[in-house]
Scaffold this motif. Structure first.
Motif, PDB file in Angstrom:
ATOM      1  N   SER A   1     -12.752  -4.556  -1.113  1.00 52.67           N
ATOM      2  CA  SER A   1     -12.625  -5.557  -2.166  1.00 52.67           C
ATOM      3  C   SER A   1     -13.770  -6.554  -2.148  1.00 52.67           C
ATOM      4  CB  SER A   1     -11.295  -6.306  -2.007  1.00 52.67           C
ATOM      5  OG  SER A   1     -11.215  -7.389  -2.904  1.00 52.67           O
TER       6      SER A   1
ATOM      7  N   ILE B   1      -5.292   4.058  -7.441  1.00 50.60           N
ATOM      8  CA  ILE B   1      -5.901   2.974  -6.663  1.00 50.60           C
ATOM      9  C   ILE B   1      -7.097   2.418  -7.421  1.00 50.60           C
ATOM     10  CG2 ILE B   1      -7.143   2.382  -4.547  1.00 50.60           C
ATOM     11  CD1 ILE B   1      -5.433   4.461  -3.096  1.00 50.60           C
TER      12      ILE B   1
ATOM     13  N   GLU C   1      -8.540  -0.725  -6.187  1.00 49.72           N
ATOM     14  CA  GLU C   1      -9.356  -1.394  -5.172  1.00 49.72           C
ATOM     15  C   GLU C   1      -8.597  -1.415  -3.849  1.00 49.72           C
ATOM     16  OE1 GLU C   1     -12.000  -5.275  -5.511  1.00 49.72           O
ATOM     17  OE2 GLU C   1      -9.959  -5.812  -4.902  1.00 49.72           O
ATOM     18  N   LEU C   2      -9.255  -0.886  -2.804  1.00 49.05           N
ATOM     19  CA  LEU C   2      -8.681  -0.943  -1.465  1.00 49.05           C
ATOM     20  C   LEU C   2      -9.015  -2.284  -0.821  1.00 49.05           C
ATOM     21  CD1 LEU C   2      -9.576   2.656  -0.258  1.00 49.05           C
ATOM     22  CD2 LEU C   2      -7.277   1.772  -0.753  1.00 49.05           C
ATOM     23  N   PRO C   3      -8.167  -2.779   0.048  1.00 48.71           N
ATOM     24  CA  PRO C   3      -8.415  -4.088   0.663  1.00 48.71           C
ATOM     25  C   PRO C   3      -9.761  -4.186   1.372  1.00 48.71           C
ATOM     26  CG  PRO C   3      -6.147  -3.419   1.048  1.00 48.71           C
ATOM     27  CD  PRO C   3      -6.828  -2.249   0.406  1.00 48.71           C
TER      28      PRO C   3
ATOM     29  N   TYR D   1      -3.970  -1.712  -7.935  1.00 46.53           N
ATOM     30  CA  TYR D   1      -3.669  -0.465  -8.658  1.00 46.53           C
ATOM     31  C   TYR D   1      -3.986  -0.608 -10.136  1.00 46.53           C
ATOM     32  CZ  TYR D   1      -1.294   1.077  -4.428  1.00 46.53           C
ATOM     33  OH  TYR D   1      -1.022   1.450  -3.131  1.00 46.53           O
TER      34      TYR D   1
ATOM     35  N   ASP E   1       0.864  -1.181   0.000  1.00 48.77           N
ATOM     36  CA  ASP E   1       0.000   0.000   0.000  1.00 48.77           C
ATOM     37  C   ASP E   1       0.898   1.228   0.000  1.00 48.77           C
ATOM     38  OD1 ASP E   1      -1.471   2.304   1.427  1.00 48.77           O
ATOM     39  OD2 ASP E   1      -3.101   0.899   1.005  1.00 48.77           O
TER      40      ASP E   1
ATOM     41  N   THR F   1      -3.148  -6.838  -0.253  1.00 50.66           N
ATOM     42  CA  THR F   1      -2.536  -5.739  -0.987  1.00 50.66           C
ATOM     43  C   THR F   1      -3.589  -4.846  -1.626  1.00 50.66           C
ATOM     44  OG1 THR F   1      -2.350  -7.218  -2.878  1.00 50.66           O
ATOM     45  CG2 THR F   1      -0.399  -6.973  -1.500  1.00 50.66           C
ATOM     46  N   THR F   2      -3.229  -3.591  -1.825  1.00 50.30           N
ATOM     47  CA  THR F   2      -4.076  -2.661  -2.563  1.00 50.30           C
ATOM     48  C   THR F   2      -3.937  -2.942  -4.056  1.00 50.30           C
ATOM     49  OG1 THR F   2      -3.879  -0.951  -0.873  1.00 50.30           O
ATOM     50  CG2 THR F   2      -4.473  -0.210  -3.096  1.00 50.30           C
TER      51      THR F   2
END
Length: 652
Positions: free
Chosen positions: A273, A266, A268-270, A256, A77, A253-254
């Motif tokens: 998701s 970004i 998708e953020l964890p 990208y 991240d 993981t984030t």
């Protein structure tokens, strides 16, 4: 990310993959891997992170059952400066497909189905399919989808990204991703037309998702339960999930994407998701998240022909069956298939690439750049984890594969020992020469034997009866040692030059005139040394007549040696060869990677030459021998006075 980011890099060795013993270290040399090349691999891949094209990258290499490379670089991240580490969890998307395919082939081993079985025997919804014909009209399909068609992607089922816009629209309208369960997914997709008749072409698509449903039908378990019980748990893939548990989200993981001008954004953020929620249906074609360590265990199982941690996941013969090209019969209908660049075929769940030596490598990748490869012949597996979409513009997979292959030290052949070569004395005396028929002089008795052919120079013995030949333009430059008979040269300006036995001479390129060889009593005999590389056809030597190398120069007594105790005199410098006299006090010398191939004739003294491998050879007065390019070893010259030699080198 201009500065060096947090780096977690280590090289270590694990015990043989079939055992559960303690980790033990081993040298890279023992597994035929170059540390220098691995360092280069890291340098190249790290640049993608330093140049802000990637958030982070994790790579691993297995060789001969040992983990020889594991490297994490960059961030899981970026915003929170959270580094990648061995616990980082990645979206592997289509790298789910090989796992699902392995699960299905376990049921094949149990006799639950045959590869040639029509899928409708187990999933009736696929019995009456439709297909687009050549006129882009939808008609009833003539061929049935077989289970092998699902595994090798020759079913005609697409992802809605096919060359047929009409079909793609139907996939969009079907909204397959919103299906509530695999059963509903099957109901929807079975109503869509096929892109082509099954078994007649290749199209990457939802086929493996259908394999996942087939597992449920044949096993009586949900796909998630079956794979965990029969594949993931036995392989200790404890961080591989269709739904990521809440307590592991902090390791996720984030995601990208490559935005405008390649800038990372970004995707998708964890904690947002889809992988942290219960999926609407389990996707056998792309629903898993995993770690590098977990997927390495899957790779190790494949390398071990189906065995890991004392568990027989698949039989060796099943692994072999899955990893051979199954598109040969398909090519009979469509010779040119739309497979990925660099691949040569597709197996049962894996892409196949045949190498130049006919051996194969296999593997697959995921939608955000994850990638693995298995090379059975090299006992090699390598794995790359990134999280970027799109990723193809970086050419990372090809770069990674090339760097890994470059790090392998080839031990299939014994390393060639570079050592001096003595020219055959029997051939130098005229023994063993073969008759040659000359087109322009068919009645002339002419004999030839090749003493040596190297990278830069060649040496021949030539013998003939008395004969003469005119040259408008002598085509090569030649060093000649006349060992028997005589030679007569008549230039166009009527000047005559005569040479006798034991003379050394140089014949310039572009010489115009006649050359007469005179036998004594019947045949003349000469050693001819030439360059293997030709100068430009129109380029000729400044010297217009043959040059006799003066023996008074060769044996000159009042020689002024330099401070190193040596003397050099260039006797002839042409456009293709150079002839040098070298004189030295007896000495010991280390030869370090000699720059040019050279043929040496000893006039006085002898020399011992020892290779770096300890092979010792002696060359004496009168010998001709080759000192090869890139030679490393020891030179020990001996003489009652001075050591003298003639050296011939290519001058191109």
């Amino acid at each position: 990310m201009k500065k060096i980011v947090t780096l977690i890099s280590f090289l270590f060795i694990i015990a043989n993959a079939c055992t559960q013993g303690e980790n033990k270290l081993t040298s890279l040399k023992s597994v035929s891997i170059s540390k220098t090349k691995l360092d280069s691999l890291k340098t190249v891949l790290h640049r993608y992170v330093d140049s802000e094209q990637l958030a982070g990258i994790q790579t691993a290499i297995l060789k001969n059952g040992n983990l020889v490379h594991y490297n994490s670089y960059g961030y899981a991240d970026i915003k929170n400066k959270k580094p990648l580490d061995s616990l980082s969890i990645f979206r592997i998307f289509s790298m789910t497909k090989p796992i699902t395919s392995v699960g299905l082939m376990q049921l094949y081993e149990q006799g639950k189905f045959k590869l040639e079985d029509p899928i409708h025997l187990y999933i009736p919804e696929f019995k009456e399919m439709t297909v687009y014909n050549k006129d882009n009209k939808i008609i009833p399909a003539k061929r049935q989808i077989k289970i092998i068609d699902l595994l090798r992607h020759s079913s005609g089922i697409s992802y809605g990204r096919s060359p047929n816009p009409s079909l793609n629209t139907k996939y969009t309208e079907a909204s397959l991703g919103s299906s509530k369960g695999l059963k509903e997914f099957i109901n929807r997709i079975s109503k869509l037309p096929l892109l082509f008749e099954p078994g007649t072409d290749y199209e990457y698509g939802h086929s493996t998702d259908i394999c996942g449903y087939l597992i449920e039908v044949l096993s009586g378990q949900s796909l998630d339960e079956y794979l965990h019980e029969n594949v993931l748990n036995p392989l200790k893939m404890k961080d591989t999930h269709f739904q990521l548990p809440e307590h592991k989200i902090n390791h996720f993981t984030t995601g990208y994407r490559s935005g405008e001008n390649g800038k990372l954004e970004i995707a998708e953020l964890p904690n947002e998701s889809m992988f942290i929620n219960k999926p609407s249906f389990i996707k056998g074609g792309g629903g898993l998240v995993s770690t590098t360590n977990d997927y390495l265990n899957f790779c190790r199982m494949l390398l071990n022909k189906g065995v890991l941690f004392d568990h027989q996941i698949l039989k060796p013969e099943t692994i072999d069956l899955m990893t051979k090209d199954h598109l040969e019969s398909v090519r009979k209908h469509t010779p040119r298939l739309r497979i990925l660049s660099g691949e040569t075929g597709f197996g049962l769940g894996f892409s196949i690439a045949q190498k130049e030596d006919k051996s194969i490598v296999y593997g697959w990748g995921g939608a955000v750049g994850t990638y693995f490869r298995i090379d059975p012949k090299q006992d090699l597996a390598y794995l790359m984890m990134i999280q970027l979409s799109p990723y193809k513009q970086l050419n990372l997979r090809e770069t990674f594969q090339k760097l890994v292959n470059n790090s392998i030290i080839d031990t299939s052949k014994k390393q060639k020992i570079i050592k001096p070569i003595l020219l055959d004395k029997s051939m130098l005396s005229g023994t063993g020469l073969k008759p040659v028929k000359l087109k322009d002089q068919p009645n002339r008795e002419f004999f030839q034997g090749q003493l040596y052919r190297g990278e830069a120079l060649s040496a021949y013995m030539i013998s003939s009866s008395t004969a003469s030949k005119d040259f408008e333009n002598f085509p090569i430059e030649e060093f000649v040692y006349l060992s028997n008979g005589s030679m007569n040269f008549n230039t166009l300006n009527t000047k005559s030059y005569e040479f006798e036995a034991n003379n050394f001479l140089a014949i310039p390129k572009g010489y115009k005139g006649s050359i007469k060889t005179i036998g004594n009593p019947q045949y003349h005999l000469e050693l001819s040394i030439i360059s293997n590389k030709r100068s430009h056809q129109k380029e000729v030597s400044k010297l217009k007549q043959p040059l006799l190398i003066d023996k008074n120069l060769l044996y000159l007594q009042n020689i002024q040696l330099n401070e190193n105790g040596t003397y050099k005199n260039i006797l002839y410098s042409g456009i293709e060869i150079i002839i040098i006299l070298e004189v030295e006090k007896p000495r010991n010398l280390i030869l370090d990677n000699t720059q040019k191939e050279q043929i040496i004739h000893i006039l006085e003294g002898s020399v011992y030459i020892t290779t770096k491998d300890g092979i010792k050879q002696v060359f004496k007065k009168g010998d001709f021998f080759v000192l090869p390019k890139n030679f490393n070893g020891k030179w020990e010259s001996n003489s009652s006075d001075l050591f003298r030699s003639i050296i011939i080198k290519a001058n191109i």
